[in-house]
Enzyme design. Structure first.
Site, PDB file in Angstrom:
ATOM      1  N   ASP A   6       2.541   1.384  -4.784  1.00  0.00           N
ATOM      2  CA  ASP A   6       1.756   1.186  -3.573  1.00  0.00           C
ATOM      3  C   ASP A   6       0.654   0.176  -3.912  1.00  0.00           C
ATOM      4  OD1 ASP A   6       0.612   1.753  -0.943  1.00  0.00           O
ATOM      5  OD2 ASP A   6      -0.905   2.897  -2.034  1.00  0.00           O
ATOM      6  N   ASP A   8      -2.847  -0.557  -1.637  1.00  0.00           N
ATOM      7  CA  ASP A   8      -4.211  -0.132  -1.301  1.00  0.00           C
ATOM      8  C   ASP A   8      -4.480   1.280  -1.798  1.00  0.00           C
ATOM      9  OD1 ASP A   8      -5.142  -2.414   0.504  1.00  0.00           O
ATOM     10  OD2 ASP A   8      -3.259  -1.844   1.456  1.00  0.00           O
ATOM     11  N   ASP A 161      -1.126   6.757  -4.262  1.00  0.00           N
ATOM     12  CA  ASP A 161      -2.396   7.491  -4.318  1.00  0.00           C
ATOM     13  C   ASP A 161      -2.599   8.491  -3.190  1.00  0.00           C
ATOM     14  OD1 ASP A 161      -4.708   6.151  -2.175  1.00  0.00           O
ATOM     15  OD2 ASP A 161      -2.792   5.142  -2.439  1.00  0.00           O
TER      16      ASP A 161
END
Length: 211
Positions: A6, A8, A161
Site C-alpha cells: 500500500d 498512504d 497499514d
C-alpha cells in the site's frame, strides 16, 4: 516472492499534504478547515470517499463532482511537498528488492501514486495498481489480485497499514503484514494479519522467514 505494498500510511506519511489540500478545498468552497486528526480518519478509500467524508464533516452540500474536482486540483498541484517516507522505508525497500518482485496496490489514483513514487524516488515497483486502474477499489480484492498476477508466480505478501488493507488481503486470500505506524483506527491485534511490524527495519527479516 511477490511483495505488494500500500502507499498512504504504509510507505509514506501523506497526511500533511492531504490535509493541506482538504483545507484549501474547504476554504475555496466557503467552509472552515477540518483538523488533522479528522482528515487522517478519512484516508484509505480513495479520493471520492475522502471528499464525501470532508463534505459530511463540514456540513456541506452541493455537487460532489465539483468538490472532487476542486480537491483534485489542490492535491494534484503538488502532492509531495510535505509527504515523506516513513522512517526506514528506503532502506527496507533496498533490502527487500533482492528477495522478490515488488508492486504497489493503492486506492490513490494511479497518476498521483506515480507522482509520489517519482518525487520521493521510491521503488523499484514492477506494477502499480491505483484506485482508478480497475472498476473496483480496495477492499474489493480485484486490485490486489491484479497486482499479484502481474508479478508472476510465487508466494505473495501484502504490506499495508489499515482496516481497508487487512480486509483486502483477507478477501484475496493473501498473507498480510500490518505496519502499525499508519492510519488505522482499529487495534492492530483485531485486524487479520500474518505479521505485525512497528518499524520498517523489521520487515526484511519477516519476509525472509517466509522462504
Amino acid at each position: 516472492m511477490r511483495l505488494i505494498f500500500d502507499l498512504d500510511g504504509t510507505l509514506v506519511d501523506s497526511l500533511p499534504d492531504i490535509h493541506a489540500a482538504a483545507s484549501a478545498t474547504l476554504v475555496e468552497m466557503g467552509r472552515d478547515p477540518l483538523d488533522l486528526a479528522t482528515i487522517r480518519s478519512f484516508i484509505g478509500h480513495g479520493v471520492e470517499p475522502l471528499v464525501i467524508d470532508i463534505m459530511t464533516a463540514s456540513g456541506a452540500d452541493g455537487d460532489r463532482a465539483v468538490w472532487v474536482e476542486v480537491f483534485s486540483r489542490h492535491y494534484g498541484h503538488d502532492n509531495s511537498t510535505l509527504t515523506r517516507p516513513f522512517d526506514g522505508v528506503v532502506e527496507a525497500l533496498a533490502a527487500l528488492a533482492p528477495l522478490g518482485r515488488m508492486g504497489l496496490c493503492t486506492n490513490k489514483p494511479h497518476g498521483l501514486a506515480l507522482g509520489v513514487l517519482k518525487a520521493l524516488d521510491l521503488g523499484p515497483f514492477e506494477v502499480v495498481i491505483g484506485g482508478d486502474s480497475l472498476p473496483q477499489k480496495k477492499p474489493d480484492p480485484a486490485p490486489l489480485l491484479a497486482a499479484a498476477a502481474a508479478l508472476g508466480e510465487g508466494p505473495v505478501l501484502y504490506i499495508g497499514d489499515s482496516e481497508v488493507d487487512a480486509a483486502t488481503a483477507h478477501a484475496a486470500g493473501i498473507d498480510f503484514a500490518l505496519f502499525t505506524g499508519g492510519y488505522r483506527k482499529t487495534e492492530a491485534a483485531e485486524l487479520p494479519h500474518r505479521f505485525l511490524f512497528d518499524h520498517w527495519s523489521e520487515l526484511p527479516a519477516l519476509v525472509q522467514s517466509m522462504a
